[in-house]
Enzyme design. Structure first.
Site, mmCIF file in Angstrom:
data_model
loop_
_atom_site.group_PDB
_atom_site.id
_atom_site.type_symbol
_atom_site.label_atom_id
_atom_site.label_comp_id
_atom_site.label_asym_id
_atom_site.label_seq_id
_atom_site.Cartn_x
_atom_site.Cartn_y
_atom_site.Cartn_z
ATOM 1 N N HIS A 1 40.361 37.278 44.430
ATOM 2 C CA HIS A 1 41.381 36.256 44.721
ATOM 3 C C HIS A 1 40.938 35.259 45.797
ATOM 4 O O HIS A 1 41.040 34.050 45.601
ATOM 5 C CB HIS A 1 42.681 36.957 45.119
ATOM 6 N N ASP B 1 48.079 39.363 54.681
ATOM 7 C CA ASP B 1 48.115 37.971 54.213
ATOM 8 C C ASP B 1 48.160 37.039 55.421
ATOM 9 O O ASP B 1 48.299 37.487 56.566
ATOM 10 C CB ASP B 1 49.340 37.763 53.307
#
Ligand code: HEM
Length: 507
Positions: free
Chosen positions: A360, A208
């Site tokens: 996503h 991330d």
């Protein structure tokens, strides 16, 4: 823009523009019990606040420290190499209810953001959070703390739980006189960067923090290839690009005290990791892989497993962080860690062969699917989240069921919640038809897309999961991320913290 003072990093809280450096972070949610006592104490907190210029300096210090440590290790100086660098950061933000305590309702409302003024609880139904409806009243199925009134949050970041806990105690002492505190604790939540090789990865296992826009401020580092530079006002209230303040033909409607502040959207997002992993295994392409062997192609020992491929198509990146748009068939560790290349891609409009429309990162930043200037840039947010909860235990792996809560404390900054977090969740993640104009309906964001539970026709599914036939649809058996609460906060500029919130008399 005429009349605006120049933007100075020393006037802006560090988490907004730069991001506070952290291995651990505490979110201390509080209510203001005694506003009169709180105001002068808030002034005393200001010297503790990490500003954007301080946060920039600290990031450079950490880089230098790492280089020196590597050199020491190479020189065989193991003991000095072990020395740690201790950096602790503090920021503070207020909810609308908190601002009302400090400057009164009329003045607080001048900020002119309906979602902020209403609070996240009021937005929960539209975000499709789970909950109960009783007549007109919707109560989200959130943790009790987030159903209470929250006036503010103190963010404390640092290199260890001990150092942030110590700083929290110091900050609490700032808000206390003769043993009496001007604030009441609502909740104290702690997040941690994951251990070992999972450092920087969220709990599903994906790297991330790779893609964030750059804010157009000359003293900030230059944009990396593929990194979008957004106008200052997409992040900061009152600056050019803040749609509300600069709507053509309308007067500037942000109050002076809001200048250089930013809205902080906080969400507690538990993740069902064993359940997510099990779904990937169950739905990986069994026609091309024996589930007991890791690789799809026997001839290519480094080829990813069918499970890894499916997961990467959910996220749009391999677990390493390499974007599947650039490397759709196999992971590429060099690309993943090369910041000059790992954001340098755009999607192929109306094609989901390389990356599903619903993936996503494509839902959240549909590079080239929409017009960059008007359709995309106003919706870019600055993400500063951190994982929380323990690693998955062997028992959870065996039983494929979550027994310990873990997930992401999601944090984003934006100048306008209806353009930023709330928009991304509602208009893109939860919207099966986004990106619009595709021949195949994209479906929901597999990670965070929330179907409308009141509408049986709204299913959680996606197309494009199978690169051999992107028209096929996959129905998700559940939500693997379920919000347990949050709030919308305002992160004021340093001058507003020290001059306005500490002195104004409620009207
Ligand atoms: C538990 C929940 C979530 C997980 C596990 C998750 C995971 C990830 C991962 C692995 C990435 C790719 C790394 C990167 O580009 O930095 C990413 C990117 C991103 N996520 Fe999430 N995320 C979650 C929640 C959210 C939410 C709630 C939003 C906003 C509504 C969001 C917005 C974004 C954005 C804007 C990007 C960057 C996309 C890009 O610029 O390419 N995420 N997320």
């Amino acid at each position: 823009m005429a009349g605006l003072p120049p933007l100075e990093l020393k006037d802006i809280q560090g988490d907004v523009l730069v991001g506070l450096s952290k291995k651990t972070e505490i979110f201390h949610f509080f209510q203001i019990k005694d506003a009169k006592a709180f105001k002068p104490q808030l002034k005393n907190l200001v010297p503790h606040i990490t500003t954007a210029d301080k946060a920039t300096g600290e990031k450079e210090e950490i880089k230098r420290f790492r280089v020196q440590r590597r050199e020491k290790v190479e020189a065989g100086d193991a003991n000095t190499a072990k020395a740690a660098l201790s950096i602790v950061g503090v920021n503070i933000s207020f909810s609308h209810l908190g601002l009302v305590q400090l400057i009164g309702e009329a003045k607080a409302k001048e900020i002119n953001d309906d979602l902020f003024i209403g609070g996240q609880k009021k937005d929960a139904k539209d975000l499709h959070d789970r909950g109960k409806t009783d007549g007109d009243k919707f109560t989200p199925a959130w943790d009790a703390a987030f159903l209470k009134d929250i006036h503010g949050v103190i963010l404390i970041t640092g290199d260890s739980f001990d150092s942030v806990s110590q700083k929290l105690n110091e900050v609490k002492r700032v808000f206390s006189k003769d043993g009496v505190s001007s604030i009441t604790d609502v909740a104290t939540l702690a997040g941690d960067v994951r251990p070992g090789d999972q450092k920087g990865h969220e709990h599903f296992g994906y790297k991330d923090g790779i893609s964030n826009p750059r804010v157009d401020v000359s003293s900030l580092p230059k944009a990396l290839p593929g990194q979008t530079t957004i106008k200052q006002g997409v992040a900061l209230l009152g600056r050019p690009g803040d749609d509300v303040a600069f709507k053509v033909g309308t007067p500037v409607v942000r109050p002076k005290w809001a200048l250089d502040g930013s809205f902080l959207a906080f969400r507690k997002l538990p993740q069902l990791v064993p359940e997510f992993d099990k779904f990937l295994v169950n739905n990986a392409k069994t026609d091309v892989v024996n589930q007991s062997t890791p690789n799809v192609f026997d001839d290519f020992p480094d080829a990813p497993s069918a499970t890894d491929i499916l997961g990467a198509r959910f996220v749009g990146r391999w677990k390493s962080g390499a974007p599947i748009r650039a490397t759709p068939l196999a992971d590429d560790l060099k690309l993943a860690t090369d910041e000059l290349r790992n954001n340098k891609f755009r999607f192929n409009k109306n094609s989901q062969e390389a990356c599903p429309f619903a993936a996503h990162i494509r839902k959240m930043n549909p590079r080239k699917d929409v017009d960059q200037e008007t359709g995309l840039n106003p919706h870019l947010i600055l993400r500063r989240g951190i994982p929380f909860g323990p690693e998955v235990t062997s028992q959870e792996k065996v039983t494929n069921s979550t027994q310990h809560e873990r997930g992401l404390y999601f944090v984003s900054y934006q100048s306008n919640l209806a353009n930023g977090f709330s928009f991304l969740q509602k208009a893109w993640a939860n919207n099966s038809g986004f990106p619009i104009g595709t021949t195949i309906v994209p479906g929901l964001d597999p990670l965070i897309g929330q179907e409308d539970l009141a509408d049986p026709k709204d299913v959680r599914d996606m197309s494009g999961y199978d690169d051999d036939d992107v028209t096929k649809r996959l129905k998700f058996d559940r939500r693997w991320v379920e919000s347990k609460g949050g709030e919308y906060f305002f992160s004021p500029s340093i001058p507003t913290l020290s001059e306005v919130l500490t002195t104004a008399t409620p009207s």
